[in-house]
Design an enzyme around this catalytic site. Structure first.
Site, PDB file in Angstrom:
ATOM      1  N   HIS A   1       0.834  -1.199   0.000  1.00 11.55           N
ATOM      2  CA  HIS A   1       0.000   0.000   0.000  1.00 11.55           C
ATOM      3  C   HIS A   1       0.869   1.250   0.000  1.00 11.55           C
ATOM      4  CE1 HIS A   1      -2.905   2.816   2.182  1.00 11.55           C
ATOM      5  NE2 HIS A   1      -3.537   2.492   1.070  1.00 11.55           N
TER       6      HIS A   1
ATOM      7  N   HIS B   1      -0.842   9.994  -2.937  1.00 12.83           N
ATOM      8  CA  HIS B   1      -2.173   9.668  -2.423  1.00 12.83           C
ATOM      9  C   HIS B   1      -3.056  10.892  -2.352  1.00 12.83           C
ATOM     10  CE1 HIS B   1      -5.220   9.127   0.769  1.00 12.83           C
ATOM     11  NE2 HIS B   1      -5.347   7.924   0.218  1.00 12.83           N
TER      12      HIS B   1
END
Length: 347
Positions: free
Chosen positions: A37, A79
């Site tokens: 991630h 992100h």
């Protein structure tokens, strides 16, 4: 057939059956894949070369890339649409903050990728924030890292792992006349020969690329433009009016997603029992839930030796959580701790 030969076949067949452990299925389900991630983001600054390379070193099957777009239309890996959390953009461009509503949570003043050219974004430093936020994990080499483009991320990952790309805030970028889906398709097609080779070399028959999004509309557009890339619907959806409706696993939701995607990426809390997993599998969908990081967050880490409320270490609690979900029959999962996922799955 001669009696002796017939008896020999029976005995050999019986020996084969008896030699197989009775608890072992004939076709055991593959072990759940490891998706890093934002890279190995618990140990290195997220979406940097350091995080990607450490994830690969720790055994990641896939490395995730979150996409944002620059003013001049280049796809970068971050992100956040607003860059002040993970860079020194406020210091470099103190007078360039604007008010925008990228994530539909309300207008926010900040420094958004879409307002800066790639050349300007390459002036930013994207590693020191991690050292400051996590002194126990700080490394000198994290200073001076920058935000990679998607093209650079593809080069970093190379053939050592696979790509798991997320299209983020697609409606926001469309409101700014930026076509993220089209830009992604162009990049993927330009790398098609090497991606095809990577897929052909894959003994596990895993695709070279997954593309995910919280936006159903963006996945439908991707299906139209580049149907060969497997699509993963993140849940709950972020399409207007769908978030609450898609926050619970139902057969109806599974059938809907299966009509245009190959899998789901549900928030792990949505998977309450093994029946929820069976519901998605029953529709022919892969299941890659997010995010296995325990009590930590992207901006607030803890040492793995930290003793938590239940009297156990963060490390032990993370392993327990990963194993509990893995035993439900997942196809894979997103984690900030690739090394622990690998340990939990028993590889």
């Amino acid at each position: 057939m001669k009696p002796f030969l017939f008896l020999t076949i029976i005995l050999l067949s019986g020996h084969d059956l008896r030699s197989r452990p009775q608890h072992q299925p004939v076709n055991p389900r593959p072990k759940p894949i490891l998706i890093a991630h934002r890279g190995a983001s618990a140990y290195a600054p997220e979406h940097t070369k350091a995080a990607y390379e450490l994830a690969i070193k720790q055994g990641a099957d896939y490395v995730e890339q979150d996409l944002q777009m620059t003013k001049d239309g280049v796809l970068i890996c971050s992100h956040d649409a607003e860059l002040s959390r993970t860079t020194n953009i406020e210091e470099i461009f103190p007078d360039r903050a604007v008010v925008r509503n990228a994530d539909a949570k309300g207008p926010k003043k900040g420094w958004y990728a879409v307002d800066f050219t790639l050349a300007e974004i390459k002036r930013l430093e994207a590693g020191s924030w991690f050292n400051q936020a996590n002194p126990f994990a700080a490394r000198k080499e994290y200073e001076g890292l920058n935000i990679p483009t998607l093209e650079e991320a593809i080069a970093i990952v190379g053939k050592r792992a696979r790509l798991y790309i997320e299209m983020k805030y697609v409606p926001f970028y469309e409101s700014m006349d930026k076509d993220m889906v089209g830009a992604l398709v162009m990049v993927l097609k330009s790398h098609q020969p090497e991606l095809a080779t990577r897929a052909n070399d894959d003994a596990d028959a895993l695709p070279a690329v997954f593309v995910q999004s919280f936006s159903k509309a963006s996945l439908l557009k991707l299906k139209e433009l580049a149907p060969n890339y497997p699509r993963i619907q993140l849940l709950p959806m972020e399409d207007p009016g769908r978030e609450k409706q898609t926050a619970k696993v139902t057969e109806e939701l599974a059938r809907e997603v299966a009509a245009y995607a190959q899998g789901t990426g549900p928030a792990k809390e949505m998977l309450r029992t093994v029946d929820d997993v069976k519901t998605f599998h029953g529709a022919g969908l892969r299941i890659h839930p997010f995010t296995f990081r325990g009590s930590t967050t992207a901006s607030a880490r803890l040492p793995l030796t930290e003793i938590e409320r239940n009297g156990r270490s963060l490390r032990d609690n993370l392993l327990d959580e990963m194993r509990r979900y893995q035993q439900m029959g997942l196809d894979g999962g997103f984690t900030d701790y690739p090394d622990l996922w690998k340990e939990a799955v028993g590889r």
